[in-house]
Design a protein around this motif. Sequence first.
Motif, short mmCIF file in Angstrom:
data_model
loop_
_atom_site.label_atom_id
_atom_site.label_comp_id
_atom_site.label_asym_id
_atom_site.label_seq_id
_atom_site.Cartn_x
_atom_site.Cartn_y
_atom_site.Cartn_z
N HIS A 98 0.79 -1.23 0.00
CA HIS A 98 0.00 0.00 0.00
C HIS A 98 0.83 1.29 0.00
N GLY A 99 2.16 1.18 0.05
CA GLY A 99 2.97 2.39 0.05
C GLY A 99 2.80 3.17 1.35
N PRO A 100 3.28 4.41 1.33
CA PRO A 100 4.01 5.10 0.26
C PRO A 100 5.44 4.59 0.13
N ASP A 101 6.09 4.97 -0.98
CA ASP A 101 7.42 4.45 -1.26
C ASP A 101 8.49 5.02 -0.34
N ASN A 102 8.29 6.23 0.12
CA ASN A 102 9.32 6.89 0.93
C ASN A 102 8.79 7.16 2.34
N LEU A 103 9.38 6.46 3.30
CA LEU A 103 9.00 6.62 4.71
C LEU A 103 10.27 6.82 5.54
N GLN A 104 10.88 7.97 5.38
CA GLN A 104 12.19 8.20 6.01
C GLN A 104 12.11 8.21 7.53
N ASN A 105 11.12 8.89 8.08
CA ASN A 105 11.02 8.94 9.54
C ASN A 105 10.79 7.55 10.14
N LEU A 106 9.87 6.82 9.55
CA LEU A 106 9.58 5.48 10.03
C LEU A 106 10.77 4.54 9.81
N SER A 107 11.45 4.71 8.69
CA SER A 107 12.62 3.87 8.40
C SER A 107 13.74 4.12 9.40
N HIS A 108 13.96 5.37 9.76
CA HIS A 108 14.98 5.68 10.77
C HIS A 108 14.55 5.14 12.14
N LYS A 136 22.08 3.94 5.25
CA LYS A 136 21.93 4.28 3.83
C LYS A 136 20.52 3.93 3.34
N LEU A 137 20.06 2.74 3.72
CA LEU A 137 18.72 2.31 3.30
C LEU A 137 17.64 3.11 4.02
N ALA A 138 17.91 3.48 5.27
CA ALA A 138 16.92 4.26 6.02
C ALA A 138 16.67 5.61 5.35
N LYS A 139 17.70 6.20 4.80
CA LYS A 139 17.55 7.48 4.11
C LYS A 139 16.65 7.36 2.89
N ARG A 140 16.61 6.17 2.31
CA ARG A 140 15.76 5.95 1.14
C ARG A 140 14.32 5.68 1.53
N GLY A 141 14.09 5.44 2.82
CA GLY A 141 12.72 5.28 3.31
C GLY A 141 12.04 4.01 2.88
N ASN A 142 12.84 2.97 2.60
CA ASN A 142 12.26 1.72 2.10
C ASN A 142 12.39 0.63 3.16
N LEU A 143 11.27 0.26 3.76
CA LEU A 143 11.26 -0.77 4.80
C LEU A 143 11.53 -2.16 4.23
N VAL A 144 11.13 -2.37 2.99
CA VAL A 144 11.35 -3.68 2.35
C VAL A 144 12.85 -3.94 2.22
N GLU A 145 13.60 -2.94 1.81
CA GLU A 145 15.05 -3.10 1.67
C GLU A 145 15.71 -3.33 3.03
N LEU A 146 15.23 -2.64 4.05
CA LEU A 146 15.78 -2.84 5.39
C LEU A 146 15.53 -4.27 5.86
N TYR A 147 14.33 -4.75 5.62
CA TYR A 147 14.01 -6.12 6.03
C TYR A 147 14.85 -7.14 5.26
N ASN A 148 14.98 -6.95 3.96
CA ASN A 148 15.77 -7.88 3.15
C ASN A 148 17.23 -7.91 3.59
N LEU A 149 17.72 -6.78 4.08
CA LEU A 149 19.11 -6.71 4.51
C LEU A 149 19.39 -7.65 5.67
N ILE A 150 18.46 -7.74 6.62
CA ILE A 150 18.69 -8.58 7.80
C ILE A 150 18.10 -9.97 7.64
N ASN A 151 17.37 -10.18 6.55
CA ASN A 151 16.72 -11.48 6.37
C ASN A 151 17.17 -12.17 5.09
N ASP A 152 18.41 -11.91 4.69
CA ASP A 152 18.98 -12.55 3.52
C ASP A 152 19.34 -13.99 3.89
#
Length: 220
Positions: A98-108, A136-152
């Motif tokens: 459901h987005g949005p694509d950029n969630l910088q505050n929540l990502s941080h 770096k990923l938090a600045k992009r606001g993408n929670l999916v990328e953050l999750y993939n980083l720790i769940n590889d």
Amino acid sequence: GYGYERCLYSMVRNQHCLSPMIEQEYVVDIAQLLPALEKAAENVSDDAWPVDRHIAAFIATRLEDDVEGQLMAMQNPSDEVEYSRAIISMLAVVQWRHGPDNLQNLSHWVARLMEPAVKVFHSKARRERVETEIPKLAKRGNLVELYNLINDEQERRKDQSEFVEAVAEYSEAESEVFDLESSGPARLEMAEKVGQQAAAFASTMIALLTVSALFLMHIF
């Protein structure tokens, strides 16, 4: 996510989320959830989690994806690794759908809570690499990328395999050191026995030579 909150949101489909973090935003639709959390992240305490019982139940009843696995993991907050991973996963699925694509505050906000999940890596180099990537990923606001980083899964299996090999090598080295140390006294004892036997043999030979010499002197 399994208590009365789940019953409430299941039975009353237009019930807004009653989480104290976002209640004033009057979130009724799942698509409104992350923007509300993005706003709440501006003034949140460092140790607060972005998913409480109300938000977990709201997601479980409003999201079209199955999040039962995440809810089960959240039943045990003492397991910080799985607990944090479950929360990040749940929020990542919502953003993916459901987005949005950029969630910088929540990502941080999420990034600050990822330490337990990072510590699961045995390799210091791998932990440092992940820790470097998180901001770096938090600045992009993408929670999916953050999750993939720790769940590889591939990286986790490789890390576990390397750890098992390292433990085996260490155990083998320890065993060799122990053998060398424990064989020292045994070798010393054997050397003493050989020395005693050699001394006894030498004494016997000297005695025989002496007797022989005296015998010859007596004859001649």
